[in-house]
Design a protein around this motif. Structure first.
Motif, PDB file in Angstrom:
ATOM      1  N   LYS A   7       0.838  -1.193   0.000  1.00 50.99           N
ATOM      2  CA  LYS A   7       0.000   0.000   0.000  1.00 50.99           C
ATOM      3  C   LYS A   7       0.877   1.249   0.000  1.00 50.99           C
ATOM      4  O   LYS A   7       1.758   1.408   0.836  1.00 50.99           O
ATOM      5  CB  LYS A   7      -0.895  -0.013   1.233  1.00 50.99           C
ATOM      6  N   GLN A   8       0.616   2.131  -0.952  1.00 53.77           N
ATOM      7  CA  GLN A   8       1.341   3.400  -1.003  1.00 53.77           C
ATOM      8  C   GLN A   8       0.824   4.328   0.108  1.00 53.77           C
ATOM      9  O   GLN A   8      -0.361   4.334   0.421  1.00 53.77           O
ATOM     10  CB  GLN A   8       1.151   4.076  -2.365  1.00 53.77           C
ATOM     11  N   THR A   9       1.717   5.101   0.695  1.00 59.00           N
ATOM     12  CA  THR A   9       1.319   6.023   1.761  1.00 59.00           C
ATOM     13  C   THR A   9       1.835   7.419   1.464  1.00 59.00           C
ATOM     14  O   THR A   9       2.689   7.619   0.591  1.00 59.00           O
ATOM     15  CB  THR A   9       1.889   5.578   3.126  1.00 59.00           C
ATOM     16  N   HIS A  10       1.309   8.366   2.200  1.00 54.40           N
ATOM     17  CA  HIS A  10       1.716   9.765   2.020  1.00 54.40           C
ATOM     18  C   HIS A  10       2.749  10.187   3.058  1.00 54.40           C
ATOM     19  O   HIS A  10       3.032  11.361   3.213  1.00 54.40           O
ATOM     20  CB  HIS A  10       0.492  10.682   2.115  1.00 54.40           C
ATOM     21  N   PHE A  11       3.314   9.215   3.799  1.00 53.32           N
ATOM     22  CA  PHE A  11       4.299   9.552   4.828  1.00 53.32           C
ATOM     23  C   PHE A  11       5.686   9.723   4.205  1.00 53.32           C
ATOM     24  O   PHE A  11       6.072   8.974   3.307  1.00 53.32           O
ATOM     25  CB  PHE A  11       4.352   8.459   5.899  1.00 53.32           C
ATOM     26  N   ASP A  12       6.412  10.713   4.713  1.00 49.37           N
ATOM     27  CA  ASP A  12       7.800  10.897   4.268  1.00 49.37           C
ATOM     28  C   ASP A  12       8.711   9.806   4.822  1.00 49.37           C
ATOM     29  O   ASP A  12       9.745   9.498   4.229  1.00 49.37           O
ATOM     30  CB  ASP A  12       8.317  12.271   4.716  1.00 49.37           C
ATOM     31  N   ALA A  13       8.347   9.261   5.971  1.00 54.99           N
ATOM     32  CA  ALA A  13       9.139   8.194   6.588  1.00 54.99           C
ATOM     33  C   ALA A  13       8.266   7.419   7.558  1.00 54.99           C
ATOM     34  O   ALA A  13       7.303   7.959   8.121  1.00 54.99           O
ATOM     35  CB  ALA A  13      10.353   8.765   7.312  1.00 54.99           C
ATOM     36  N   ILE A  14       8.627   6.176   7.741  1.00 52.44           N
ATOM     37  CA  ILE A  14       8.008   5.355   8.785  1.00 52.44           C
ATOM     38  C   ILE A  14       9.063   5.096   9.848  1.00 52.44           C
ATOM     39  O   ILE A  14      10.201   4.719   9.546  1.00 52.44           O
ATOM     40  CB  ILE A  14       7.451   4.037   8.219  1.00 52.44           C
ATOM     41  N   ILE A  15       8.680   5.340  11.089  1.00 47.91           N
ATOM     42  CA  ILE A  15       9.584   5.178  12.233  1.00 47.91           C
ATOM     43  C   ILE A  15       9.183   3.925  12.996  1.00 47.91           C
ATOM     44  O   ILE A  15       8.024   3.778  13.406  1.00 47.91           O
ATOM     45  CB  ILE A  15       9.505   6.407  13.162  1.00 47.91           C
ATOM     46  N   ILE A  16      10.126   3.022  13.177  1.00 53.28           N
ATOM     47  CA  ILE A  16       9.861   1.786  13.919  1.00 53.28           C
ATOM     48  C   ILE A  16      10.255   2.006  15.375  1.00 53.28           C
ATOM     49  O   ILE A  16      11.436   2.119  15.706  1.00 53.28           O
ATOM     50  CB  ILE A  16      10.660   0.587  13.355  1.00 53.28           C
ATOM     51  N   GLY A  17       9.267   2.134  16.243  1.00 57.06           N
ATOM     52  CA  GLY A  17       9.533   2.312  17.670  1.00 57.06           C
ATOM     53  C   GLY A  17       9.098   3.664  18.179  1.00 57.06           C
ATOM     54  O   GLY A  17       9.553   4.704  17.687  1.00 57.06           O
ATOM     55  N   GLY A  18       8.206   3.649  19.179  1.00 54.85           N
ATOM     56  CA  GLY A  18       7.703   4.885  19.767  1.00 54.85           C
ATOM     57  C   GLY A  18       8.322   5.197  21.105  1.00 54.85           C
ATOM     58  O   GLY A  18       7.628   5.595  22.047  1.00 54.85           O
ATOM     59  N   GLY A  19       9.630   5.012  21.193  1.00 54.29           N
ATOM     60  CA  GLY A  19      10.354   5.383  22.404  1.00 54.29           C
ATOM     61  C   GLY A  19      10.906   6.786  22.288  1.00 54.29           C
ATOM     62  O   GLY A  19      10.446   7.596  21.467  1.00 54.29           O
ATOM     63  N   ALA A  20      11.926   7.093  23.086  1.00 53.82           N
ATOM     64  CA  ALA A  20      12.464   8.449  23.137  1.00 53.82           C
ATOM     65  C   ALA A  20      12.980   8.923  21.785  1.00 53.82           C
ATOM     66  O   ALA A  20      12.654  10.023  21.326  1.00 53.82           O
ATOM     67  CB  ALA A  20      13.576   8.524  24.190  1.00 53.82           C
ATOM     68  N   CYS A  21      13.768   8.103  21.126  1.00 53.96           N
ATOM     69  CA  CYS A  21      14.331   8.499  19.831  1.00 53.96           C
ATOM     70  C   CYS A  21      13.238   8.645  18.780  1.00 53.96           C
ATOM     71  O   CYS A  21      13.190   9.634  18.045  1.00 53.96           O
ATOM     72  CB  CYS A  21      15.375   7.479  19.385  1.00 53.96           C
ATOM     73  N   GLY A  22      12.343   7.665  18.686  1.00 49.93           N
ATOM     74  CA  GLY A  22      11.291   7.699  17.685  1.00 49.93           C
ATOM     75  C   GLY A  22      10.350   8.867  17.854  1.00 49.93           C
ATOM     76  O   GLY A  22       9.969   9.525  16.868  1.00 49.93           O
ATOM     77  N   LEU A  23       9.971   9.153  19.098  1.00 49.09           N
ATOM     78  CA  LEU A  23       9.079  10.281  19.356  1.00 49.09           C
ATOM     79  C   LEU A  23       9.739  11.610  19.020  1.00 49.09           C
ATOM     80  O   LEU A  23       9.127  12.484  18.408  1.00 49.09           O
ATOM     81  CB  LEU A  23       8.630  10.259  20.819  1.00 49.09           C
ATOM     82  N   MET A  24      11.003  11.782  19.423  1.00 45.63           N
ATOM     83  CA  MET A  24      11.704  13.019  19.098  1.00 45.63           C
ATOM     84  C   MET A  24      11.852  13.181  17.594  1.00 45.63           C
ATOM     85  O   MET A  24      11.677  14.276  17.044  1.00 45.63           O
ATOM     86  CB  MET A  24      13.078  13.050  19.777  1.00 45.63           C
TER      87      MET A  24
END
Length: 404
Positions: A7-24
């Motif tokens: 599926k094509q998406t409109h996101f510039d990037a996908i971030i794997i992980g919603g911890g400190a680094c991913g959230l920032m």
């Protein structure tokens, strides 16, 4: 895998992980007008933030520099810290209403003493900046495809594959599996042909077994201010005796530099000289037992336990040269050979990770695979105890956001 399933998406990037680094990373990307999607394995983002510092979140250290980080390339983190400094961290949180208070050794905590405030700040900003967070989304695979990457993940019992031009792996390290920790980042790096520096638990309690175990067990709960050292480094903070060995801040710190089979040394009176104290007391009260003097320096239980090694019943006036040598060696040069450590479930962080040789120090992008970024704990950059690892997480998240 065929292209029509992606599926094509409109996101510039996908971030794997919603911890400190991913959230920032998501927030900083939002400031730059970029859209990101965080895929978080657990029910809520920021799980490890919420338990850090006993739920208070020691979110940086006022004295953090590259010197407090362990890596095969000790210079690697310099670029990230030049782009996002401790001052930047402090200003960022203050801008959004989180004032810091400095505690021991430069550790900065929210005035509210609540890690929830940190997580709420990031999730609130993500909403405002239209950065999406999908929880209970476990990534199964990352594959290179035409024009980027295919991210296959399972969510609410259904498997889905999304296309993204860029992917950020901020999935953390191995400690605390119950909080969702996995080796996903390391497995993915190896699968894509990137080298991984040997990993091990760090900032972790050390275990004692064998003939000395019972002595440590009886002292469980006793805490002593020490200088703990090996041939590389020393730390001055409390140690804690436990029923399985040693813990406390100084032990956690030295554990990052310890390897199985090595000794560590405890100076249990780092700012005084025990022989000088004995001599001074002899002049005042030579009949005082050694145990009485030791009980004035430590807990009575610990002083009594030293009877295994020292003549604590002897009067100070009757201590001979050999006694004094033994006392000095025991108090200032107590040798410990740990049997091991308590493993990833008790470790604060992981040592090692994706090799820094594989990444640009300026952008944290893979040198071999354009569009692939690694940040936070899964990279071979490990900080001391006391807010340093959060500083690396914020800095690496900021740096990656500039490039995605």
């Amino acid at each position: 895998m065929t292209a029509n399933l992606i599926k094509q998406t409109h996101f510039d990037a996908i971030i794997i992980g919603g911890g400190a680094c991913g959230l920032m990373c998501a927030v900083q990307a939002g400031f730059l007008g970029k859209r990101t999607l965080i895929l978080e394995k657990t029910e809520k983002p920021g799980a490890k933030i919420l338990i850090s510092g006993g739920g208070r979140c020691n979110y940086t250290n006022m004295y953090a520099t590259d010197m407090q980080f362990i890596s095969a390339n000790p210079h690697f983190c310099k670029s990230a810290f030049s782009q996002w400094s401790v001052e930047d961290t402090v200003i960022f949180f203050e801008t959004y209403g989180i004032e810091g208070k400095e505690k021991t050794l430069g550790q900065l905590f929210p005035v509210s003493d609540s890690a929830k405030d940190i997580v709420n700040l990031f999730t609130g900003l993500c909403r405002e900046l239209e950065q999406e967070i999908w929880c209970n989304a476990e990534v199964k695979a990352i594959d290179q495809v035409m024009g980027g990457f295919a991210i296959t993940f399972e969510r609410d019992g259904r498997e889905e594959t999304l296309h993204t031009p860029k992917v950020v792996i901020a999935s953390g390290g191995l400690p605390i599996a119950k909080m969702g920790a996995t080796d996903f980042g390391l497995r993915t790096a190896r699968k894509l042909g990137l080298r991984v520096t040997e990993t091990a638990p760090a900032l972790v309690p050390l275990t004692i077994t064998g003939k000395d175990q019972e002595w440590y067990e009886q002292l469980s709960g006793n805490s002593i201010f020490c200088r703990v050292s090996n041939d590389q480094i020393s730390f001055e903070e409390n140690i804690l005796f436990t029923h399985w060995g040693l813990s406390g801040p100084a032990i956690l710190q030295i554990s990052s530099y310890w390897r199985p089979g090595q000794w560590i040394e405890l100076d249990m009176l780092p700012h005084q000289n025990v022989l000088e104290l004995i001599e001074a007391e002899r002049l005042q009260n030579g009949k005082r037992p050694l145990g009485g003097l030791l009980a004035s320096l430590y807990t009575r239980k610990f002083a009594e336990a030293l009877a295994k090694y020292l003549p604590i019943e002897k009067n100070l006036a009757t201590l001979n040269k050999q006694d004094m040598e033994n006392i000095n060696n025991l108090i200032h040069h107590f040798k410990v050979k740990p049997a091991g450590d308590k493993g990833y479930d008790k470790a604060e962080v992981m040592r090692g990770g994706v090799s820094t040789d594989e990444l640009s120090s300026k952008t944290l992008e893979s040198k071999k695979i354009p569009g692939l970024y690694f940040g936070g704990e899964c990279v071979d950059v490990t900080g001391w105890l006391g807010g340093y690892n959060f500083q690396w997480a914020w800095a690496s998240g900021f740096v990656i956001a500039q490039g995605i």
